[in-house]
Scaffold this active site. Structure first.
Site, PDB file in Angstrom:
ATOM      1  N   LYS A 205       0.861  -1.185   0.000  1.00 41.31           N
ATOM      2  CA  LYS A 205       0.000   0.000   0.000  1.00 41.31           C
ATOM      3  C   LYS A 205       0.889   1.223   0.000  1.00 41.31           C
ATOM      4  O   LYS A 205       1.779   1.363   0.839  1.00 41.31           O
ATOM      5  CB  LYS A 205      -0.881  -0.023   1.244  1.00 41.31           C
ATOM      6  CG  LYS A 205      -1.698   1.237   1.453  1.00 41.31           C
ATOM      7  CD  LYS A 205      -2.638   1.031   2.617  1.00 41.31           C
ATOM      8  CE  LYS A 205      -3.311   2.307   3.030  1.00 41.31           C
ATOM      9  NZ  LYS A 205      -4.326   2.071   4.044  1.00 41.31           N
TER      10      LYS A 205
HETATM   11  C1  R5P Z   1      -2.667   3.986   6.986  1.00 42.74           C
HETATM   12  O1  R5P Z   1      -1.910   3.210   7.153  1.00 42.74           O
HETATM   13  C2  R5P Z   1      -3.913   4.266   7.699  1.00 42.74           C
HETATM   14  O2  R5P Z   1      -4.055   3.487   8.757  1.00 42.74           O
HETATM   15  C3  R5P Z   1      -5.073   4.138   6.761  1.00 42.74           C
HETATM   16  O3  R5P Z   1      -5.403   2.806   6.550  1.00 42.74           O
HETATM   17  C4  R5P Z   1      -4.742   4.776   5.474  1.00 42.74           C
HETATM   18  O4  R5P Z   1      -4.275   6.050   5.716  1.00 42.74           O
HETATM   19  C5  R5P Z   1      -5.824   4.709   4.442  1.00 42.74           C
HETATM   20  O5  R5P Z   1      -6.777   5.575   4.708  1.00 42.74           O
HETATM   21  P1  R5P Z   1      -6.887   6.943   3.938  1.00 42.74           P
HETATM   22  O6  R5P Z   1      -7.363   6.610   2.576  1.00 42.74           O
HETATM   23  O7  R5P Z   1      -7.875   7.687   4.773  1.00 42.74           O
HETATM   24  O8  R5P Z   1      -5.540   7.591   3.910  1.00 42.74           O
END
Ligand code: R5P
Length: 293
Positions: A205
């Site tokens: 990610k």
């Molecule tokens: C990242 O590791 C956080 O815990 C969230 O899972 C991540 O930031 C994804 O969420 P967002 O799309 O709100 O950034």
């Protein structure tokens, strides 16, 4: 009971028909064990090869984030519109009914809360492999802090989680964290995403950046993008569109879905981009046509 008398005679052996040869559709996963592939196949759509993961793990460091004040009210209605739910064990056990019937990506590590506002710690184990098995997790998410003081510790946690996941057939999502003062450059994401994949992450990610097509090309496993802070819906769809066009295999998006004016329609609009080759313009039209209905 086995019975040697009166059985129907076997005859349909398909002589001359070659066994089906299917290429496993998830990048870098061709040589994984059956359980690993089975879980990845549950996460990634068979037709598009992509996934929409809904991230709602923000409370683990941020507390009751806007839009997630009531996980029990917010998450179950969104579940039908996404491929995977990503959250903490506390959130799943208290607020997501098991009957939701979606693959879950379980956050396996904890980190310092926003009160500390740094990335020096590197985190620790929040949910071990036994918890992942007990929760029927399809993947384990490990936060990493490349280029920050917590790097070494977080890579150790990644390695240990990959080892445990390997034993149980559970893939690992390596998460690239970005501190507020850290660069979000192609050079950084090339390094960080490749580093996580080579340390065993089955999916990475990351954030979208300029030069993203080179980042996805150099990463031997699928990259899903985080959404980051809330953008206007049209801009969030443009980011998702560009990411997919430049080689991402989906999103792991939170705030840009659950903080949207209409989260359920936004989740569907993101899905149109990720799975149905919608352009950002067309997906935004879909959003505007359907929101609030
Ligand atoms: C990242 O590791 C956080 O815990 C969230 O899972 C991540 O930031 C994804 O969420 P967002 O799309 O709100 O950034």
């Amino acid at each position: 009971m086995a019975d040697n008398d009166g059985n129907v005679t076997s005859k349909d052996f398909g002589v001359g028909i070659a066994p089906p040869t299917a290429v496993f559709p998830v990048k870098g996963a061709q040589h994984l064990d059956w359980g690993m592939q089975h879980r990845l196949a549950a996460m990634f759509d068979a037709s598009s090869g992509n996934t929409v993961m809904l991230a709602f793990d923000h409370g683990y460091i941020m507390g009751p984030t806007s839009g997630l004040e009531r996980l029990d009210l917010v998450i179950p209605p969104l579940a039908p519109y996404v491929n995977v739910l990503m959250g903490t064990r506390g959130a799943f056990r208290t607020c997501v009914p098991p009957t939701v019937n979606k693959p879950i990506c379980l956050r396996a590590t904890y980190d310092a809360s926003v009160l500390f506002d740094d990335m020096s710690d590197g985190g620790g184990v929040a949910a071990d492999i036994d918890n992942a098995v007990a929760l029927d997790a399809c993947a384990l998410a490990v936060q990493t802090f490349i280029g920050a003081p917590g790097e070494r510790r977080s890579l150790e946690l990644l390695a240990r989680t990959v080892d445990a996941g390997q034993r149980c057939g559970i893939p690992v999502l390596g998460v690239v964290a970005v501190g507020k003062d850290m660069e979000r450059s192609e050079k950084f994401f090339l390094l960080a995403t490749r580093l996580l994949a080579e340390n065993g992450a089955n999916v990475v990610k990351s954030y979208y950046c300029d030069g993203f097509e080179r980042v996805t090309a150099a990463c031997p496993v699928p990259i899903v993008i985080a959404g980051g802070k809330k953008l206007p819906e049209g801009e969030a769809l443009t980011m998702a569109y560009r990411a997919i066009a430049e080689g991402a295999h989906g999103v792991d998006m939170g705030r840009n879905i659950f903080q949207a004016d209409d989260p359920m329609v936004m989740a569907q609009a993101v899905g149109k981009v990720v799975h149905e080759s919608y352009t950002d313009v067309r997906a935004y039209e879909f959003y505007l046509d359907n929101k609030g209905r």
